[in-house]
Design a protein around this motif. Structure first.
Motif, PDB file in Angstrom:
ATOM      1  N   UNK A 190      67.864 -16.317  -4.994  1.00  0.00           N
ATOM      2  CA  UNK A 190      66.755 -16.593  -5.898  1.00  0.00           C
ATOM      3  C   UNK A 190      67.258 -16.730  -7.326  1.00  0.00           C
ATOM      4  N   UNK A 191      66.775 -17.753  -7.998  1.00  0.00           N
ATOM      5  CA  UNK A 191      67.207 -18.009  -9.368  1.00  0.00           C
ATOM      6  C   UNK A 191      66.565 -19.277  -9.899  1.00  0.00           C
ATOM      7  N   UNK A 192      67.240 -19.925 -10.817  1.00  0.00           N
ATOM      8  CA  UNK A 192      66.716 -21.126 -11.441  1.00  0.00           C
ATOM      9  C   UNK A 192      66.496 -22.251 -10.424  1.00  0.00           C
ATOM     10  N   UNK A 193      67.410 -22.377  -9.468  1.00  0.00           N
ATOM     11  CA  UNK A 193      67.280 -23.459  -8.491  1.00  0.00           C
ATOM     12  C   UNK A 193      66.056 -23.266  -7.612  1.00  0.00           C
ATOM     13  N   UNK A 194      65.803 -22.054  -7.173  1.00  0.00           N
ATOM     14  CA  UNK A 194      64.646 -21.819  -6.306  1.00  0.00           C
ATOM     15  C   UNK A 194      63.332 -22.055  -7.062  1.00  0.00           C
ATOM     16  N   UNK A 207      57.248 -15.090  -7.148  1.00  0.00           N
ATOM     17  CA  UNK A 207      57.838 -14.845  -5.829  1.00  0.00           C
ATOM     18  C   UNK A 207      59.257 -15.408  -5.703  1.00  0.00           C
ATOM     19  N   UNK A 208      59.563 -16.501  -6.381  1.00  0.00           N
ATOM     20  CA  UNK A 208      60.835 -17.192  -6.136  1.00  0.00           C
ATOM     21  C   UNK A 208      61.834 -17.018  -7.272  1.00  0.00           C
ATOM     22  N   UNK A 209      61.511 -16.211  -8.274  1.00  0.00           N
ATOM     23  CA  UNK A 209      62.450 -16.002  -9.376  1.00  0.00           C
ATOM     24  C   UNK A 209      63.431 -14.896  -9.034  1.00  0.00           C
ATOM     25  N   UNK A 210      64.594 -14.955  -9.669  1.00  0.00           N
ATOM     26  CA  UNK A 210      65.621 -13.948  -9.455  1.00  0.00           C
ATOM     27  C   UNK A 210      66.062 -13.341 -10.771  1.00  0.00           C
ATOM     28  N   UNK A 211      67.054 -12.478 -10.754  1.00  0.00           N
ATOM     29  CA  UNK A 211      67.538 -11.851 -11.985  1.00  0.00           C
ATOM     30  C   UNK A 211      68.052 -12.900 -12.973  1.00  0.00           C
TER      31      UNK A 211
END
Length: 267
Positions: A134-138, A213-217
């Motif tokens: 999960x991150x910018x791409x997701x 839901x789809x963001x990451x650190x």
């Protein structure tokens, strides 16, 4: 039918009253936010006028601007991708006849009618299943997914009014399929394409549920950052940020209004 005979002699109109009430209901919160953005105190009690929160916003909020940068990058990239894919999909659906065409059209509208929480959970399960971090791409992939139907719908509506005799004329003059697409069809649907692009940017910048839901650190967007701030009370910096965004939106809207009218008139 004479409309004037249904109006009262005093000029009173129930429709105008309801319109005024709705406008007041919608805009009073904005005026309150703008008003208290110039308040020197942190609470809702007015102290005196000050620009301290704008100074804090500009010079002492690096994490906020980092979140805004993430939002801007994702909004622009997802809008460009969704606009390109949605426009080509609409052209393909209208131009060609193939098996399952109506099914694909129906499925294309699903992300637009499904609740955002369902889309967010579905995207989270999918990314977890394919082991995508999960991150910018997701976030980019999720925003592109829910923006696609809006571009598809707007371009399709434009193509419904398209005069296909111009395509036949282009073919008679020796234009191949690529030339017909780039020199006849696309210039005619540019207003719808630009409108879809601007809508994608707007929806991406304000989305919270799916992004949550789809963001990451390290990939937090502006809505997520604002949410993390207001959990402990509304900061006056948020009021200042809201006024800056309102002002920026108005400038962009009035700038593009004339431009879109010019493009629509020439297409």
């Amino acid at each position: 039918m004479n409309y004037h005979k249904y109006q009262s002699k005093s000029g009173f109109s129930f429709s105008y009253v309801m319109l005024a009430l709705v406008v007041v209901f919608l805009f009073i919160p904005l005026f309150v936010v703008v008003f208290f953005s110039f308040n020197s105190a942190k609470g809702m009690q007015w102290d005196h006028a000050s620009l301290i929160w704008y100074k804090t916003l500009i010079f002492n909020s690096p994490s906020l601007w980092a979140a805004f940068k993430n939002s801007l990058i994702i909004a622009l990239t997802s809008a460009v991708t969704a606009t390109a894919l949605g426009s080509l999909a609409a052209i393909g659906i209208k131009w060609y006849r193939f098996h399952g065409r109506s099914y694909i059209t129906t499925v294309s509208y699903l992300p637009m009618v499904l609740p955002e929480v369902i889309i967010g959970i579905s995207m989270l399960i999918f990314f977890s299943a394919v082991k995508v971090r999960l991150g910018m791409f997701t976030i980019f992939a999720a925003h592109t997914t829910f923006n696609l139907p809006f571009v598809f719908m707007m371009v399709t509506a434009r193509l419904d009014e398209f005069d296909y005799s111009t395509v036949e004329a282009a073919r008679d003059l020796g234009a191949n399929e690529r030339q017909t697409l780039t020199k006849v069809i696309i210039p005619s649907i540019i207003p719808a394409v630009l409108s879809g692009f601007l809508m994608c940017i707007t929806m991406s910048l304000e989305d919270f549920v799916i992004t949550f839901f789809v963001s990451g650190p390290g990939s937090g967007t502006l809505p997520l950052y604002v949410y993390s701030m207001i959990r402990y009370g509304v900061s006056p910096v948020i009021n200042a940020l809201s006024f800056v965004m309102i002002l920026g939106t108005m400038i962009i809207a009035f700038t593009f209004r004339k431009f879109l009218k010019t493009v629509a008139a020439s297409s």
